[in-house]
Design an enzyme around this catalytic site. Sequence first.
Site, mmCIF file in Angstrom:
data_model
loop_
_atom_site.group_PDB
_atom_site.id
_atom_site.type_symbol
_atom_site.label_atom_id
_atom_site.label_comp_id
_atom_site.label_asym_id
_atom_site.label_seq_id
_atom_site.Cartn_x
_atom_site.Cartn_y
_atom_site.Cartn_z
ATOM 1 N N ASN A 44 -32.494 -24.703 -17.937
ATOM 2 C CA ASN A 44 -32.224 -24.231 -19.292
ATOM 3 C C ASN A 44 -32.023 -25.417 -20.236
ATOM 4 O O ASN A 44 -31.480 -26.457 -19.852
ATOM 5 C CB ASN A 44 -31.067 -23.226 -19.352
ATOM 6 C CG ASN A 44 -29.769 -23.699 -18.746
ATOM 7 O OD1 ASN A 44 -29.762 -24.524 -17.849
ATOM 8 N ND2 ASN A 44 -28.661 -23.167 -19.232
ATOM 9 N N GLU A 46 -30.622 -25.881 -24.023
ATOM 10 C CA GLU A 46 -29.953 -25.227 -25.160
ATOM 11 C C GLU A 46 -30.196 -25.995 -26.450
ATOM 12 O O GLU A 46 -30.802 -27.073 -26.457
ATOM 13 C CB GLU A 46 -28.471 -25.066 -24.838
ATOM 14 C CG GLU A 46 -28.279 -24.161 -23.622
ATOM 15 C CD GLU A 46 -26.827 -23.831 -23.308
ATOM 16 O OE1 GLU A 46 -25.917 -24.527 -23.795
ATOM 17 O OE2 GLU A 46 -26.615 -22.866 -22.542
ATOM 18 N N ASN A 47 -29.737 -25.405 -27.552
ATOM 19 C CA ASN A 47 -29.986 -25.969 -28.878
ATOM 20 C C ASN A 47 -28.784 -25.675 -29.756
ATOM 21 O O ASN A 47 -28.165 -24.603 -29.615
ATOM 22 C CB ASN A 47 -31.256 -25.314 -29.458
ATOM 23 C CG ASN A 47 -31.786 -26.047 -30.657
ATOM 24 O OD1 ASN A 47 -31.235 -25.963 -31.753
ATOM 25 N ND2 ASN A 47 -32.847 -26.783 -30.458
ATOM 26 N N ALA A 48 -28.488 -26.589 -30.689
ATOM 27 C CA ALA A 48 -27.379 -26.389 -31.618
ATOM 28 C C ALA A 48 -27.580 -25.104 -32.424
ATOM 29 O O ALA A 48 -26.603 -24.458 -32.821
ATOM 30 C CB ALA A 48 -27.241 -27.594 -32.544
ATOM 31 N N TYR A 50 -28.179 -21.900 -31.657
ATOM 32 C CA TYR A 50 -28.052 -21.233 -30.356
ATOM 33 C C TYR A 50 -29.242 -20.376 -29.901
ATOM 34 O O TYR A 50 -29.646 -20.460 -28.746
ATOM 35 C CB TYR A 50 -26.771 -20.391 -30.301
ATOM 36 C CG TYR A 50 -25.478 -21.177 -30.291
ATOM 37 C CD1 TYR A 50 -25.460 -22.567 -30.335
ATOM 38 C CD2 TYR A 50 -24.254 -20.519 -30.252
ATOM 39 C CE1 TYR A 50 -24.263 -23.282 -30.337
ATOM 40 C CE2 TYR A 50 -23.047 -21.215 -30.246
ATOM 41 C CZ TYR A 50 -23.064 -22.597 -30.291
ATOM 42 O OH TYR A 50 -21.886 -23.296 -30.280
ATOM 43 N N CYS A 55 -34.392 -20.508 -21.497
ATOM 44 C CA CYS A 55 -33.911 -20.277 -20.136
ATOM 45 C C CYS A 55 -34.688 -21.108 -19.110
ATOM 46 O O CYS A 55 -35.847 -21.489 -19.343
ATOM 47 C CB CYS A 55 -34.062 -18.808 -19.757
ATOM 48 S SG CYS A 55 -32.892 -17.710 -20.561
ATOM 49 N N GLU A 57 -36.004 -20.069 -16.360
ATOM 50 C CA GLU A 57 -37.202 -19.349 -15.900
ATOM 51 C C GLU A 57 -38.361 -19.570 -16.874
ATOM 52 O O GLU A 57 -39.515 -19.750 -16.453
ATOM 53 C CB GLU A 57 -36.912 -17.851 -15.788
ATOM 54 C CG GLU A 57 -35.899 -17.497 -14.707
ATOM 55 C CD GLU A 57 -34.455 -17.521 -15.201
ATOM 56 O OE1 GLU A 57 -34.152 -18.238 -16.174
ATOM 57 O OE2 GLU A 57 -33.628 -16.831 -14.584
ATOM 58 N N CYS A 88 -32.432 -13.099 -17.150
ATOM 59 C CA CYS A 88 -32.073 -12.260 -18.311
ATOM 60 C C CYS A 88 -33.212 -11.278 -18.603
ATOM 61 O O CYS A 88 -34.319 -11.404 -18.068
ATOM 62 C CB CYS A 88 -31.770 -13.129 -19.528
ATOM 63 S SG CYS A 88 -33.233 -13.760 -20.378
ATOM 64 N N CYS A 91 -36.502 -12.842 -19.822
ATOM 65 C CA CYS A 91 -37.236 -13.552 -18.759
ATOM 66 C C CYS A 91 -37.859 -12.582 -17.769
ATOM 67 O O CYS A 91 -38.920 -12.871 -17.212
ATOM 68 C CB CYS A 91 -36.325 -14.551 -18.058
ATOM 69 S SG CYS A 91 -36.048 -16.023 -19.071
HETATM 70 N N1 THU Z 1 -29.741 -18.737 -18.484
HETATM 71 C C1 THU Z 1 -30.877 -19.102 -17.819
HETATM 72 O O1 THU Z 1 -31.433 -20.184 -18.058
HETATM 73 N N2 THU Z 1 -31.361 -18.256 -16.881
HETATM 74 C C2 THU Z 1 -30.753 -17.116 -16.455
HETATM 75 O O2 THU Z 1 -31.252 -16.479 -15.541
HETATM 76 C C3 THU Z 1 -29.501 -16.678 -17.095
HETATM 77 C C4 THU Z 1 -29.073 -17.464 -18.280
HETATM 78 C C5 THU Z 1 -29.169 -19.680 -19.445
HETATM 79 C C6 THU Z 1 -29.312 -19.363 -20.896
HETATM 80 C C7 THU Z 1 -28.172 -20.161 -21.507
HETATM 81 O O3 THU Z 1 -28.597 -21.511 -21.683
HETATM 82 C C8 THU Z 1 -27.106 -20.139 -20.417
HETATM 83 O O4 THU Z 1 -27.766 -19.792 -19.220
HETATM 84 C C9 THU Z 1 -25.978 -19.146 -20.683
HETATM 85 O O5 THU Z 1 -26.471 -17.890 -20.944
#
Ligand code: THU
Length: 135
Positions: A44, A46-48, A50, A55, A57, A88, A91
Amino acid sequence: MTPEESAWMQAALEARERAYAPYSRFAVGAAVVDEQGRVHQGCNVENAAYPEGVCAEAGAISAMVLAGGRRITALAVAGVSPQPVTPCGGCRQKLREFAGAELPILVGDPSGLRLRTTLAQLLPESFGPDHLKNP
Ligand code: THU
């Protein structure tokens, strides 16, 4: 897990170590296996801003497509949580583009396998590419 499955989970665990998750502090790694048996990793990012975060996946799927893969034959996801870290909703649909209902999904953490499931279980009665085919 079979030795092959353990290798896929190891790939997901390794990818998790490279996660960029300064906001949630929730690191996730994924490994997708393509039709040639090749393993593509993602973490994963992330970004400021949000909602712009990506993800693990999704990253693994992008890596597979870039490498020429067009079919996902297995998925391993690694994350540390009281509950198994299943993909999620978004995904699940992204996986559906490149896999059928039978797709095996392994969910684990550094201690081992936490859940063995399928895309059919996570995304029942799914919408997929075949729906767009004209009769
Ligand atoms: N996240 C994933 O990368 N994959 C998953 O299967 C569940 C959630 C990430 C998204 C976010 O960066 C962090 O987990 C919290 O939700």
